[in-house]
Design a protein around this motif. Structure first.
Motif, PDB file in Angstrom:
ATOM      1  N   LEU A 179      23.345   8.132 128.602  1.00 11.57           N
ATOM      2  CA  LEU A 179      23.219   8.658 127.456  1.00 11.57           C
ATOM      3  C   LEU A 179      22.520   7.582 125.975  1.00 11.57           C
ATOM      4  O   LEU A 179      23.175   6.441 126.205  1.00 11.57           O
ATOM      5  N   GLU A 180      21.330   8.694 125.211  1.00 10.00           N
ATOM      6  CA  GLU A 180      21.089   6.937 124.075  1.00 10.00           C
ATOM      7  C   GLU A 180      21.252   7.400 122.596  1.00 10.00           C
ATOM      8  O   GLU A 180      20.418   9.464 123.138  1.00 10.00           O
ATOM      9  N   ILE A 181      21.318   7.303 122.147  1.00 10.28           N
ATOM     10  CA  ILE A 181      21.825   8.460 120.644  1.00 10.28           C
ATOM     11  C   ILE A 181      20.641   7.140 119.580  1.00 10.28           C
ATOM     12  O   ILE A 181      20.919   6.145 119.658  1.00 10.28           O
ATOM     13  N   ASP A 184      17.696   8.107 114.886  1.00 12.92           N
ATOM     14  CA  ASP A 184      17.249   9.257 113.790  1.00 12.92           C
ATOM     15  C   ASP A 184      18.480  10.574 114.119  1.00 12.92           C
ATOM     16  O   ASP A 184      18.375  11.560 114.161  1.00 12.92           O
ATOM     17  N   GLY A 185      19.556   9.938 115.764  1.00 11.13           N
ATOM     18  CA  GLY A 185      20.209  11.198 116.303  1.00 11.13           C
ATOM     19  C   GLY A 185      19.813  11.558 116.971  1.00 11.13           C
ATOM     20  O   GLY A 185      20.277  12.956 117.879  1.00 11.13           O
ATOM     21  N   THR A 186      18.859  11.660 117.427  1.00 13.64           N
ATOM     22  CA  THR A 186      17.921  11.791 118.684  1.00 13.64           C
ATOM     23  C   THR A 186      19.053  11.439 119.555  1.00 13.64           C
ATOM     24  O   THR A 186      19.280  10.971 120.028  1.00 13.64           O
ATOM     25  N   VAL A 187      18.944  12.143 120.835  1.00 10.12           N
ATOM     26  CA  VAL A 187      20.449  12.493 122.018  1.00 10.12           C
ATOM     27  C   VAL A 187      18.972  12.529 123.367  1.00 10.12           C
ATOM     28  O   VAL A 187      18.410  13.811 123.841  1.00 10.12           O
ATOM     29  N   LEU A 188      19.015  11.597 124.016  1.00  9.18           N
ATOM     30  CA  LEU A 188      18.386  11.584 125.601  1.00  9.18           C
ATOM     31  C   LEU A 188      18.909  11.316 126.589  1.00  9.18           C
ATOM     32  O   LEU A 188      20.038  10.480 126.631  1.00  9.18           O
ATOM     33  N   VAL A 189      19.005  11.980 127.455  1.00  7.93           N
ATOM     34  CA  VAL A 189      20.098  11.961 128.970  1.00  7.93           C
ATOM     35  C   VAL A 189      19.484  12.046 130.275  1.00  7.93           C
ATOM     36  O   VAL A 189      18.513  12.554 130.130  1.00  7.93           O
ATOM     37  N   CYS A 192      22.503  11.852 137.042  1.00 12.51           N
ATOM     38  CA  CYS A 192      22.289  11.863 138.585  1.00 12.51           C
ATOM     39  C   CYS A 192      23.908  12.911 138.805  1.00 12.51           C
ATOM     40  O   CYS A 192      24.767  10.979 139.104  1.00 12.51           O
ATOM     41  N   GLY A 193      23.656  13.564 139.250  1.00 12.88           N
ATOM     42  CA  GLY A 193      24.963  14.644 139.597  1.00 12.88           C
ATOM     43  C   GLY A 193      26.537  14.164 138.888  1.00 12.88           C
ATOM     44  O   GLY A 193      27.584  14.452 140.034  1.00 12.88           O
ATOM     45  N   HIS A 194      26.124  14.314 137.787  1.00 13.85           N
ATOM     46  CA  HIS A 194      27.471  14.043 137.078  1.00 13.85           C
ATOM     47  C   HIS A 194      27.459  15.441 135.457  1.00 13.85           C
ATOM     48  O   HIS A 194      26.539  15.614 135.391  1.00 13.85           O
ATOM     49  N   PRO A 195      28.535  15.351 135.880  1.00 14.11           N
ATOM     50  CA  PRO A 195      28.667  16.618 134.690  1.00 14.11           C
ATOM     51  C   PRO A 195      28.437  16.418 133.180  1.00 14.11           C
ATOM     52  O   PRO A 195      28.533  14.946 132.333  1.00 14.11           O
ATOM     53  N   LEU A 196      27.169  17.178 132.416  1.00 12.46           N
ATOM     54  CA  LEU A 196      27.092  16.258 130.785  1.00 12.46           C
ATOM     55  C   LEU A 196      27.429  16.603 129.637  1.00 12.46           C
ATOM     56  O   LEU A 196      29.211  17.503 130.293  1.00 12.46           O
ATOM     57  N   PRO A 197      27.977  16.097 129.092  1.00 10.59           N
ATOM     58  CA  PRO A 197      28.793  15.896 128.228  1.00 10.59           C
ATOM     59  C   PRO A 197      29.129  17.174 127.082  1.00 10.59           C
ATOM     60  O   PRO A 197      28.096  18.111 127.388  1.00 10.59           O
ATOM     61  N   TYR A 198      29.778  17.124 125.887  1.00  5.81           N
ATOM     62  CA  TYR A 198      30.149  18.753 125.503  1.00  5.81           C
ATOM     63  C   TYR A 198      29.705  17.954 123.717  1.00  5.81           C
ATOM     64  O   TYR A 198      29.868  17.315 123.734  1.00  5.81           O
ATOM     65  N   ARG A 199      29.258  18.746 123.192  1.00  6.63           N
ATOM     66  CA  ARG A 199      28.440  19.071 121.486  1.00  6.63           C
ATOM     67  C   ARG A 199      29.489  19.245 121.025  1.00  6.63           C
ATOM     68  O   ARG A 199      29.930  20.142 121.034  1.00  6.63           O
ATOM     69  N   LEU A 200      30.868  18.882 120.484  1.00 12.44           N
ATOM     70  CA  LEU A 200      31.727  19.456 119.161  1.00 12.44           C
ATOM     71  C   LEU A 200      30.555  19.354 118.017  1.00 12.44           C
ATOM     72  O   LEU A 200      31.248  18.217 117.328  1.00 12.44           O
ATOM     73  N   HIS A 229      15.871  13.941 129.507  1.00  5.24           N
ATOM     74  CA  HIS A 229      15.702  14.823 128.868  1.00  5.24           C
ATOM     75  C   HIS A 229      16.141  14.325 127.881  1.00  5.24           C
ATOM     76  O   HIS A 229      17.018  13.827 127.401  1.00  5.24           O
ATOM     77  N   ARG A 230      15.373  14.886 126.683  1.00 10.03           N
ATOM     78  CA  ARG A 230      15.789  15.244 125.376  1.00 10.03           C
ATOM     79  C   ARG A 230      17.101  16.770 124.672  1.00 10.03           C
ATOM     80  O   ARG A 230      16.682  17.591 125.575  1.00 10.03           O
ATOM     81  N   ALA A 231      17.833  15.974 124.269  1.00  6.24           N
ATOM     82  CA  ALA A 231      19.269  17.151 124.643  1.00  6.24           C
ATOM     83  C   ALA A 231      19.874  16.986 122.947  1.00  6.24           C
ATOM     84  O   ALA A 231      21.164  17.618 122.723  1.00  6.24           O
ATOM     85  N   GLY A 232      18.691  17.666 122.173  1.00 10.53           N
ATOM     86  CA  GLY A 232      18.850  17.933 120.855  1.00 10.53           C
ATOM     87  C   GLY A 232      19.311  16.430 119.901  1.00 10.53           C
ATOM     88  O   GLY A 232      18.761  15.114 120.236  1.00 10.53           O
ATOM     89  N   VAL A 233      19.809  16.915 118.959  1.00  7.84           N
ATOM     90  CA  VAL A 233      20.550  16.330 117.880  1.00  7.84           C
ATOM     91  C   VAL A 233      21.596  16.001 117.412  1.00  7.84           C
ATOM     92  O   VAL A 233      22.330  17.111 117.062  1.00  7.84           O
ATOM     93  N   LEU A 234      21.922  15.253 117.355  1.00  6.13           N
ATOM     94  CA  LEU A 234      23.801  14.561 116.957  1.00  6.13           C
ATOM     95  C   LEU A 234      23.660  14.401 115.781  1.00  6.13           C
ATOM     96  O   LEU A 234      23.282  13.688 114.946  1.00  6.13           O
TER      97      LEU A 234
END
Length: 332
Positions: A179-181, A184-189, A192-200, A229-234
């Motif tokens: 994971l890279e934050i 500017d808050g952009t989240v990159l993911v 490799c076969g691992h569960p994706l995180p939850y956003r709260l 993959h880009r996964a939105g903004v934190l």
């Protein structure tokens, strides 16, 4: 000297040197039996003390290994609040097959969480190889895909060295999430076969979406250019909860799965809590749900943007602080 030999030696000396041992009668037999019982009890207690000393030394080694491999995270990284924690399936061991790390780099805050096939002491080699590679590659590689390639090479090298040294030949793979934050808050993911995180956030707990996952390390060759993959903004006030599958696969005595998403959803809609407190809340609920009998190791890593200005310039790590870790929660 083994306890049976000592006990036998004491018996021979008693028969040879003590006149009472050569007398007939109930009283003499009673005294002889009492002496032998006392010697046996002393030998057993001495052996027990030796085993307890060895167990204490093993636990000290395990704690030292955990401090090196899963070192406490700083409570803040470039303005983000951070905490991580682990529960090991082996009560006698403080280390397992799960791994995590978070570092501040010129490219943003980078995190890794993974799960080595198996748990306990046997998984330490792969954990050390992957974490050691990540702590260097996270700073050196400009792209998250380059970090993954470095981790894959480190794991493959570990397997070759292990097998060449006569280690276990069983298949060993690692599920992994990078994971890279960015500032500017952009989240990159990359998964490799691992569960994706939850956003709260304001809408509760939502699973990130990040395309199709890659295979775990050690199963199939990775593509030359792993997709990132880009996964939105934190956004300020939001948090990301990274976890291993042991958190969602845990079951109670009736076979019901642990409701991780429900617990996170309730936490997101309540008053914000520090990441370390959230981890303790999840750990407590997990142990209550399973009755303290986990079937797999559980690791959690929480990163929250609390809207405060970063302390120090980008890429600078604050000094580690034990309060940034929730790993010390004991079993009930």
């Amino acid at each position: 000297m083994p306890a049976p030999l000592l006990w036998g030696g004491a018996a021979v000396l008693w028969q040879v040197l003590c006149p009472l041992a050569r007398l007939d009668g109930a009283a003499a037999r009673l005294v002889t039996g009492g002496v032998f019982c006392a010697v046996g009890v002393c030998l057993v207690l001495g052996a027990r003390r030796g085993l307890l000393r060895e167990l204490h030394q093993v636990r000290e080694v395990a704690r030292a290994a955990q401090q090196v491999l899963l070192r406490p995270l700083p409570p803040r990284l470039d303005g983000l609040a951070v905490a991580a924690g682990q529960l090991s399936v082996s009560r006698e061991a403080s280390v397992g097959g799960d791994l995590y790390e978070a570092v501040a780099t010129p490219h943003g805050v980078r995190c890794v969480i993974g799960d080595v096939r198996g748990h306990g002491i046997g998984a330490l080699g792969a954990v050390a190889a992957v974490l050691g590679s990540f702590r260097e590659a996270a700073h050196d590689e400009a792209e998250l895909g380059g970090v993954l390639r470095r981790l894959n090479r480190a794991h493959a090298r570990h397997l070759r060295e292990r097998d060449g040294a006569g280690g276990p030949a069983a298949e060993e793979f690692v599920t992994l999430l990078l994971l890279e934050i960015r500032p500017d808050g952009t989240v990159l993911v990359v998964s490799c076969g691992h569960p994706l995180p939850y956003r709260l956030g304001p809408r509760g707990a939502e699973r990130l979406t990040a395309g199709e996952p890659l295979p775990p390390l050690g199963v199939f060759p990775l593509p030359a250019e792993p997709p990132v993959h880009r996964a939105g903004v934190l956004a300020p006030g939001e948090a990301l909860v990274l976890h291993t599958d042991g958190a969602e696969d845990a079951r109670d005595a009736a076979g019901r799965f642990f409701g991780l998403r429900q617990l996170l959803d309730e936490s997101a809609q309540a008053a914000p809590v520090p990441p370390a407190a959230l981890i303790r809340r999840v750990h407590t609920a997990l142990l209550r749900h399973t009755g303290g009998r986990l079937a797999d190791d559980v690791a959690l890593l929480v990163v929250r943007d609390d809207g405060r200005p970063p302390q120090g310039r980008p890429g600078t790590l604050p000094q580690p602080c034990q309060t940034g870790s929730a790993r010390e929660l004991p079993y009930p």
